[in-house]
Design a protein around this motif. Structure first.
Motif, short mmCIF file in Angstrom:
data_model
loop_
_atom_site.label_atom_id
_atom_site.label_comp_id
_atom_site.label_asym_id
_atom_site.label_seq_id
_atom_site.Cartn_x
_atom_site.Cartn_y
_atom_site.Cartn_z
N UNK A 1 0.82 -1.21 0.00
CA UNK A 1 0.00 0.00 0.00
C UNK A 1 0.85 1.26 0.00
N UNK A 2 1.89 1.28 0.83
CA UNK A 2 2.75 2.46 0.88
C UNK A 2 3.52 2.61 -0.42
N UNK A 3 4.01 1.52 -0.98
CA UNK A 3 4.72 1.59 -2.27
C UNK A 3 3.79 2.07 -3.37
N UNK A 4 2.53 1.63 -3.34
CA UNK A 4 1.57 2.07 -4.35
C UNK A 4 1.29 3.57 -4.25
N UNK A 5 1.41 4.12 -3.06
CA UNK A 5 1.24 5.57 -2.89
C UNK A 5 2.51 6.35 -3.21
N UNK A 6 3.66 5.84 -2.76
CA UNK A 6 4.92 6.56 -2.92
C UNK A 6 5.43 6.56 -4.37
N UNK A 7 5.52 5.40 -4.98
CA UNK A 7 6.25 5.25 -6.24
C UNK A 7 5.69 6.07 -7.39
N UNK A 8 4.38 6.18 -7.57
CA UNK A 8 3.89 7.02 -8.68
C UNK A 8 4.14 8.52 -8.44
N UNK B 1 15.38 8.57 -6.47
CA UNK B 1 14.10 8.86 -5.83
C UNK B 1 13.22 7.62 -5.73
N UNK B 2 13.26 6.74 -6.73
CA UNK B 2 12.53 5.47 -6.64
C UNK B 2 13.09 4.60 -5.53
N UNK B 3 14.42 4.58 -5.41
CA UNK B 3 15.04 3.81 -4.34
C UNK B 3 14.59 4.33 -2.98
N UNK B 4 14.54 5.64 -2.82
CA UNK B 4 14.10 6.23 -1.55
C UNK B 4 12.64 5.89 -1.26
N UNK B 5 11.80 5.89 -2.29
CA UNK B 5 10.41 5.51 -2.11
C UNK B 5 10.26 4.05 -1.68
N UNK C 1 12.56 2.25 -0.14
CA UNK C 1 13.08 2.12 1.23
C UNK C 1 12.08 2.66 2.25
N UNK C 2 11.35 3.72 1.88
CA UNK C 2 10.31 4.22 2.76
C UNK C 2 9.19 3.21 2.96
N UNK C 3 8.82 2.53 1.89
CA UNK C 3 7.79 1.49 1.99
C UNK C 3 8.28 0.33 2.84
N UNK C 4 9.53 -0.06 2.68
CA UNK C 4 10.08 -1.13 3.50
C UNK C 4 10.17 -0.72 4.97
N UNK C 5 10.49 0.53 5.23
CA UNK C 5 10.53 1.02 6.62
C UNK C 5 9.14 0.98 7.24
N UNK C 6 8.12 1.30 6.46
CA UNK C 6 6.74 1.20 6.96
C UNK C 6 6.39 -0.25 7.28
N UNK C 7 6.84 -1.17 6.45
CA UNK C 7 6.62 -2.58 6.71
C UNK C 7 7.35 -3.05 7.96
N UNK C 8 8.57 -2.56 8.17
CA UNK C 8 9.32 -2.93 9.37
C UNK C 8 8.63 -2.41 10.62
N UNK C 9 8.08 -1.21 10.54
CA UNK C 9 7.35 -0.65 11.68
C UNK C 9 6.10 -1.48 11.95
N UNK C 10 5.38 -1.84 10.92
CA UNK C 10 4.17 -2.66 11.07
C UNK C 10 4.52 -4.00 11.69
N UNK C 11 5.57 -4.63 11.23
CA UNK C 11 5.99 -5.93 11.76
C UNK C 11 6.35 -5.81 13.24
N UNK C 12 7.07 -4.74 13.59
CA UNK C 12 7.48 -4.52 14.97
C UNK C 12 6.28 -4.31 15.88
N UNK C 13 5.32 -3.51 15.43
CA UNK C 13 4.13 -3.26 16.24
C UNK C 13 3.32 -4.54 16.42
N UNK C 14 3.21 -5.34 15.35
CA UNK C 14 2.46 -6.60 15.46
C UNK C 14 3.10 -7.58 16.42
N UNK C 15 4.41 -7.60 16.45
CA UNK C 15 5.12 -8.52 17.36
C UNK C 15 5.02 -8.03 18.79
#
Length: 97
Positions: free
Chosen positions: A17-24, A77-81, A83-97
């Motif tokens: 979801x975050x990648x779909x928002x960031x990348x375009x 800029x695509x790489x940064x987008x 990495x931002x999506x992956x950071x959001x996923x890492x935060x989600x994973x951490x909160x779920x655990x």
């Protein structure tokens, strides 16, 4: 087992979801601030102003090699987008655990 599967599913959905928002929406040209200097440094594999950001420079260079048809600024800029999506996923994973 099911709880762990749900965690991974939610993490994957968050990244998608975050990648779909960031990348375009990433800029295709050089954004303001230090970005121009950092993109130039990655093109030349030089050293930016202190502290130099060596990991960012090497990852940016790799992004430019993997996406050669795009401009260097768009590749970074695509790489940064991503990495931002992956950071959001890492935060989600951490909160779920």
């Amino acid at each position: 087992m099911m709880e762990e599967r749900g965690t991974w599913t939610l993490t994957g959905l968050t990244v998608a979801a975050v990648a779909a928002l960031y990348l375009p929406c990433v800029q295709r040209t050089v954004p303001g601030g230090d970005s121009g200097e950092l993109i130039t440094t990655a093109c030349e594999l030089g050293v930016a102003h202190p502290p130099g950001y060596p990991i960012f420079t090497l990852m940016s260079r790799l992004a430019m090699v993997l996406l050669p048809s795009l401009s260097p600024a768009h590749s970074v800029n695509l790489m940064c987008g991503l990495l931002g999506a992956l950071a959001s996923g890492a935060l989600c994973f951490t909160v779920c655990k």
